[in-house]
Design an enzyme around this catalytic site. Structure first.
Site, mmCIF file in Angstrom:
data_model
loop_
_atom_site.group_PDB
_atom_site.id
_atom_site.type_symbol
_atom_site.label_atom_id
_atom_site.label_comp_id
_atom_site.label_asym_id
_atom_site.label_seq_id
_atom_site.Cartn_x
_atom_site.Cartn_y
_atom_site.Cartn_z
ATOM 1 N N HIS A 239 34.203 -3.303 -11.618
ATOM 2 C CA HIS A 239 35.153 -3.542 -10.524
ATOM 3 C C HIS A 239 36.483 -4.065 -11.069
ATOM 4 C CE1 HIS A 239 35.219 -4.316 -5.913
ATOM 5 N NE2 HIS A 239 36.413 -3.940 -6.351
ATOM 6 N N ARG B 213 34.239 1.392 -2.387
ATOM 7 C CA ARG B 213 33.223 0.409 -2.055
ATOM 8 C C ARG B 213 31.857 0.954 -2.439
ATOM 9 N NH1 ARG B 213 36.860 -2.335 -2.118
ATOM 10 N NH2 ARG B 213 37.762 -3.741 -0.560
ATOM 11 N N GLU C 111 26.869 -5.839 -6.120
ATOM 12 C CA GLU C 111 27.632 -6.162 -7.320
ATOM 13 C C GLU C 111 27.330 -7.597 -7.731
ATOM 14 O OE1 GLU C 111 31.811 -5.461 -6.930
ATOM 15 O OE2 GLU C 111 31.552 -3.315 -6.609
#
Length: 303
Positions: free
Chosen positions: A264, A216, A245
């Site tokens: 990601h 994370r 993000e």
């Protein structure tokens, strides 16, 4: 025995529908279901009828659901913790090798042999700490061992991780950082882990250390990371997650030749439900048999 009634929402994904069929269940509308398989985030999460006894979330991280007040204590909740571990571990290893072998810097420069050559390192004989060594840690450990690394696993309890050379409890994280050449972050995002990597902890690492984050974004204070990277405190960083993000297009980390950022994709969306399906099938079998489910959510712990 009655057929288990399962809703797959908001879209009846073929892989998850197949897992329901494989275990003898039937896919039904939500108002008729005992189980909800939710393939999405907290936005748009439906009001649950009293008939729903178990909600299976398709994500490993549940902080968004916790923040939205979605979870309750009247039914069983599971997430996808560990379901995608093999792919994420593979990505973590690729990023670590890309850093230590100076593939990242080579890709961002033009035949900079005098710069690259002295910085190339091997995982053989190195110590790699996995911080938050759950499912990803169990998958990553044998990959690192195959590369000749010593694996130092850190988890909440300190319970030994299969294959790891050393396992430490989370309250010894500082000790693990100081003893390691490289760090892989695989911990959940909780109040205790937020900005666990900051100026203080980065100073415990070595000038050649690479830090890999496949967990994370908020685990790392990115301003502190930038300072460490540009002042030579650590060797480099490989990030599959950022905070926020996506990062701003002019984020200064993009400009560094000792940083790689992937968007990601350690657990790519295109493979998510295919990876989840066998684990869902096993949990449906367990639910029908009255056995404990995999990946039970512990909302009070944030994961």
């Amino acid at each position: 025995m009655s057929t288990l009634r399962v809703a797959v929402e908001p879209v009846p994904d073929e892989h998850l529908v197949g897992a329901v069929a494989e275990t003898g269940g039937s896919v039904v509308p939500l108002d008729q279901a005992r189980v909800l398989v939710w393939v999405g985030g907290p936005d748009g999460f439906p009001d649950l009828p009293d008939t729903v006894e178990w909600v299976a979330l398709s994500t490993a991280g549940i902080e968004g659901f916790v923040d939205a007040g979605v979870l309750d204590d009247t039914r069983i909740w599971t997430n996808a913790s560990g379901f995608y571990a093999a792919g994420v571990a593979e990505h973590a290893l690729a990023m670590l090798l890309g850093g230590t072998r100076q593939i990242v810097r080579s890709a961002k420069t033009r035949w900079a042999k005098d710069l690259v050559d002295p910085a190339v390192r091997t995982l053989r004989g190195s110590t790699v700490a996995i911080i938050g060594a759950g499912g990803i840690g169990r998958e990553l450990t044998p990959l690192l061992k195959a590369c000749g690394a010593t694996v130092l696993a850190v988890n909440r309890s300190g319970r030994p991780v299969d294959g790891a050379d050393i396992t430490m409890a989370a309250d010894r994280t500082d000790e693990a950082l100081a003893a390691s050449d490289h760090i892989v972050l695989a911990a959940p995002d909780t109040p205790e882990t937020r900005h666990m990597i900051d100026d203080r902890t980065l100073a415990m690492l070595k000038p050649h250390s690479w830090i890999v984050n496949v967990a994370r974004g908020p685990l790392i204070d990115e301003a502190a990371l930038y300072r460490a990277l540009t002042s030579g405190v650590i060797g480099g960083a490989a990030l599959d997650v950022t905070d926020p993000e996506p990062p701003a297009v002019d984020h200064p980390l993009f400009d560094l030749d000792n940083v790689v950022i992937t968007p990601h994709v350690a657990n790519p969306a295109g493979r998510l439900t295919a990876e989840m399906a066998p684990h869902l099938a096993e949990n449906l079998r367990r639910f029908t048999a009255g056995e404990e489910l995999l990946a039970l959510v512990r909302a009070g712990q944030g994961y």
